[in-house]
Design an enzyme around this catalytic site. Sequence first.
Site, PDB file in Angstrom:
ATOM      1  N   TRP A   1       5.493  14.149  30.627  1.00 16.92           N
ATOM      2  CA  TRP A   1       4.702  13.889  31.830  1.00 16.92           C
ATOM      3  C   TRP A   1       3.994  15.154  32.294  1.00 16.92           C
ATOM      4  O   TRP A   1       2.848  15.100  32.749  1.00 16.92           O
ATOM      5  CB  TRP A   1       5.552  13.294  32.949  1.00 16.92           C
ATOM      6  CG  TRP A   1       6.003  11.881  32.669  1.00 16.92           C
ATOM      7  CD1 TRP A   1       7.294  11.435  32.577  1.00 16.92           C
ATOM      8  CD2 TRP A   1       5.174  10.724  32.427  1.00 16.92           C
ATOM      9  NE1 TRP A   1       7.303  10.087  32.299  1.00 16.92           N
ATOM     10  CE2 TRP A   1       6.030   9.632  32.205  1.00 16.92           C
ATOM     11  CE3 TRP A   1       3.794  10.523  32.378  1.00 16.92           C
ATOM     12  CZ2 TRP A   1       5.552   8.339  31.939  1.00 16.92           C
ATOM     13  CZ3 TRP A   1       3.312   9.237  32.105  1.00 16.92           C
ATOM     14  CH2 TRP A   1       4.193   8.168  31.890  1.00 16.92           C
TER      15      TRP A   1
ATOM     16  N   ASP B   1       5.615  16.719  40.825  1.00 15.36           N
ATOM     17  CA  ASP B   1       5.705  15.314  40.431  1.00 15.36           C
ATOM     18  C   ASP B   1       7.177  14.948  40.529  1.00 15.36           C
ATOM     19  O   ASP B   1       7.983  15.374  39.718  1.00 15.36           O
ATOM     20  CB  ASP B   1       5.180  15.146  38.998  1.00 15.36           C
ATOM     21  CG  ASP B   1       5.345  13.715  38.478  1.00 15.36           C
ATOM     22  OD1 ASP B   1       5.884  12.860  39.203  1.00 15.36           O
ATOM     23  OD2 ASP B   1       4.930  13.466  37.318  1.00 15.36           O
TER      24      ASP B   1
ATOM     25  N   LYS C   1      10.423   4.024  40.371  1.00 17.07           N
ATOM     26  CA  LYS C   1      11.698   4.498  39.837  1.00 17.07           C
ATOM     27  C   LYS C   1      12.767   4.513  40.928  1.00 17.07           C
ATOM     28  O   LYS C   1      13.763   3.834  40.804  1.00 17.07           O
ATOM     29  CB  LYS C   1      11.530   5.870  39.198  1.00 17.07           C
ATOM     30  CG  LYS C   1      10.980   5.757  37.776  1.00 17.07           C
ATOM     31  CD  LYS C   1       9.666   6.401  37.562  1.00 17.07           C
ATOM     32  CE  LYS C   1       9.106   6.076  36.186  1.00 17.07           C
ATOM     33  NZ  LYS C   1       7.933   6.882  35.868  1.00 17.07           N
TER      34      LYS C   1
HETATM   35  C1  LIG Z   1       6.870   7.318  35.280  1.00 16.69           C
HETATM   36  C2  LIG Z   1       6.373   8.687  35.511  1.00 16.69           C
HETATM   37  C3  LIG Z   1       4.998   8.963  35.596  1.00 16.69           C
HETATM   38  C4  LIG Z   1       3.935   7.901  35.400  1.00 16.69           C
HETATM   39  O1  LIG Z   1       3.923   7.050  36.470  1.00 16.69           O
HETATM   40  P1  LIG Z   1       2.831   5.860  36.586  1.00 16.69           P
HETATM   41  O2  LIG Z   1       3.096   5.377  37.961  1.00 16.69           O
HETATM   42  O3  LIG Z   1       3.127   4.891  35.499  1.00 16.69           O
HETATM   43  O4  LIG Z   1       1.484   6.476  36.426  1.00 16.69           O
HETATM   44  C5  LIG Z   1       4.621  10.266  35.856  1.00 16.69           C
HETATM   45  N1  LIG Z   1       5.519  11.245  36.013  1.00 16.69           N
HETATM   46  C6  LIG Z   1       6.850  11.013  35.918  1.00 16.69           C
HETATM   47  C7  LIG Z   1       7.813  12.137  36.097  1.00 16.69           C
HETATM   48  C8  LIG Z   1       7.306   9.724  35.656  1.00 16.69           C
HETATM   49  O5  LIG Z   1       8.619   9.493  35.558  1.00 16.69           O
END
Ligand SMILES: *Cc1c(COP(=O)(O)O)cnc(C)c1O
Length: 370
Positions: A106, A176, A200
């Site tokens: 990511w 993030d 999540k």
């Molecule tokens: C799942 C995830 C993403 C992507 O998220 P989307 O909402 O599908 O764009 C980005 N960064 C991390 C750390 C993730 O776990």
Amino acid sequence: MTNARQDVCNFNPGPAALPDEVLQQAQAELLNWGGCGLSVLEMSHRSKEYEGIQARAEEALRQLLDIPDDYRVLFLQGGASLQFAMVPMNFLPSGGVADYVLTGSWSEKALQDAQRLGQPRVAASTKEGGYRTIPSWRDLQPAPGSAYVHITSNNTIEGTQWQDLAHGLTVPVVADMSSDIASRPFRVADYHLIYAGAQKNIGPSGVTVVLVRESWLQQAEEIANQRNLPTMLRYAIHAKNKSLYNTPPTFAVYLVGLVAEWSLRQGGLSAMAERNRAKANLIYEAIDQSHGFYQGVAEPSCRSLMNITFRLADAELEAKFLQEAKTRGLIGLGGHRSVGGMRASLYNAVPYEACVRLREFMDDFRHRFS
Ligand SMILES: *Cc1c(COP(=O)(O)O)cnc(C)c1O
């Protein structure tokens, strides 16, 4: 095969488990929210009712995460993935420098979008060791004039996590936190901007929560003007319009509010952290006491409490593990398609009892196949 909900333990990486209580509340309110005769799904986003729902979601998040008053809470769309682009669009001046820390796939994606928009630098990377570790804050030396440092607090795919979020850096830090926000206490004020796809730990897919320091938005506005950014890509527009510039993902925002209120009823972030540690310990113990039958992917000192990654001796045994797990109602255990192996995602809404069932299965499977 049909399953009852209580037969299934959901270890999906995202969209992921939501608390039963939250789904039951949403179900009870689905046709007639608050006695107004409408479903949240049918309301105008300009109505008093919806305004109240969004305000309540924001208030619950503020309480849960102890968000300082000088931070704005935004509810955006496009997933965490759009934030990979919006952060450099709004905070990286054309030709400017920013620092990216690579700890997994990511963060690589975040870097890629920044490369399209400026001159990001890789301040640290653990790629060479297969992303099994997390760098130390002390080793990070932001470039002179760096606009910000970007980190990924939990590496959902690799199963590593920054153990300490207190960085001590003087440069703005952006995180993030998609896969571990609200899983443990931390200081929001240490970060100029935090973003998280809700699916999540804090809700369903369709909404991305952004926390941003109000004073930093001024800069975002200037850079957005410099770049002549389209309206929807500007943080300042979303902030000015209280996330109601256009139609927000109303039902997802409502559910984020219910999940945050549920998390508060559980005792808030320290209670969450304690539970998450106990859950993860159960599974890491199964790995560590297996004499190599299960091989943990992450370096023990960098292990994630949210996503536990491990491998078995070969692909055939791994397929058997997944198959048997599924027949016992343990679902979502396959690793990300890019890395394979196993991954158990133990987000806030995954009950301790589900982890006990996984642990029992892991021990039983090992006894039969080692
Ligand atoms: C799942 C995830 C993403 C992507 O998220 P989307 O909402 O599908 O764009 C980005 N960064 C991390 C750390 C993730 O776990």
